[in-house]
Scaffold this active site. Structure first.
Site, PDB file in Angstrom:
ATOM      1  N   ARG A  97     -27.692  75.001  17.246  1.00  0.00           N
ATOM      2  CA  ARG A  97     -27.419  76.006  16.998  1.00  0.00           C
ATOM      3  C   ARG A  97     -25.686  75.985  16.073  1.00  0.00           C
ATOM      4  O   ARG A  97     -25.035  75.647  16.629  1.00  0.00           O
ATOM      5  CB  ARG A  97     -27.612  77.194  16.946  1.00  0.00           C
ATOM      6  CG  ARG A  97     -29.301  77.873  17.039  1.00  0.00           C
ATOM      7  CD  ARG A  97     -29.546  77.878  15.946  1.00  0.00           C
ATOM      8  NE  ARG A  97     -30.845  77.668  16.185  1.00  0.00           N
ATOM      9  CZ  ARG A  97     -31.651  76.883  15.664  1.00  0.00           C
ATOM     10  NH1 ARG A  97     -31.621  75.575  14.773  1.00  0.00           N
ATOM     11  NH2 ARG A  97     -33.421  77.013  15.888  1.00  0.00           N
ATOM     12  N   CYS A  98     -25.439  76.673  15.151  1.00  0.00           N
ATOM     13  CA  CYS A  98     -24.285  76.050  14.328  1.00  0.00           C
ATOM     14  C   CYS A  98     -23.340  76.658  15.373  1.00  0.00           C
ATOM     15  O   CYS A  98     -23.285  77.465  16.261  1.00  0.00           O
ATOM     16  CB  CYS A  98     -24.163  77.562  13.171  1.00  0.00           C
ATOM     17  SG  CYS A  98     -22.548  77.544  12.241  1.00  0.00           S
ATOM     18  N   PRO A  99     -22.140  75.911  15.816  1.00  0.00           N
ATOM     19  CA  PRO A  99     -21.619  75.222  15.149  1.00  0.00           C
ATOM     20  C   PRO A  99     -21.705  73.732  15.604  1.00  0.00           C
ATOM     21  O   PRO A  99     -21.191  72.362  15.441  1.00  0.00           O
ATOM     22  CB  PRO A  99     -19.801  75.037  15.077  1.00  0.00           C
ATOM     23  CG  PRO A  99     -19.793  75.454  16.315  1.00  0.00           C
ATOM     24  CD  PRO A  99     -20.896  76.672  16.543  1.00  0.00           C
ATOM     25  N   ASP A 114     -31.430  74.044  12.050  1.00  0.00           N
ATOM     26  CA  ASP A 114     -30.399  74.948  11.783  1.00  0.00           C
ATOM     27  C   ASP A 114     -30.101  75.155  10.102  1.00  0.00           C
ATOM     28  O   ASP A 114     -30.091  75.063   9.691  1.00  0.00           O
ATOM     29  CB  ASP A 114     -29.825  74.919  12.638  1.00  0.00           C
ATOM     30  CG  ASP A 114     -28.195  75.809  12.582  1.00  0.00           C
ATOM     31  OD1 ASP A 114     -28.926  76.946  11.477  1.00  0.00           O
ATOM     32  OD2 ASP A 114     -27.534  76.639  13.283  1.00  0.00           O
TER      33      ASP A 114
END
Length: 82
Positions: free
Chosen positions: A18-20, A45
């Site tokens: 997931r981000c980042p 994502d």
């Protein structure tokens, strides 16, 4: 250009991240590649649909093709602008 994963010289599996994290992994992987090599990124994502193109513009790499209609999302990134 149609999406052709066979253009890739290296693959990065970023599914489940997931981000980042996906963009951080792309940056780390591309740093160790030669100019002109192509990275295939596979991710799930939704933020990558925005973050990967932005990363390419900001870091002067080419987003050759993207497949974002179904999971996993896939991106072909060519290192450098040449």
């Amino acid at each position: 250009m149609s999406f052709n994963p066979e253009l890739a010289t290296k693959t990065l599996e970023a599914e489940g991240l997931r981000c980042p994290e996906p963009v951080m992994m792309v940056r780390k992987t591309i740093r160790n590649m030669q100019d002109g090599e192509v990275l295939l990124v596979k991710a799930d994502d939704p933020s990558t649909t925005r973050d990967i193109p932005s990363f390419c513009r900001f870091m002067d790499h080419q987003l050759i093709a993207a497949q974002t209609e179904q999971l996993p999302y896939q991106y072909l990134i060519k290192k450098g602008l040449e």
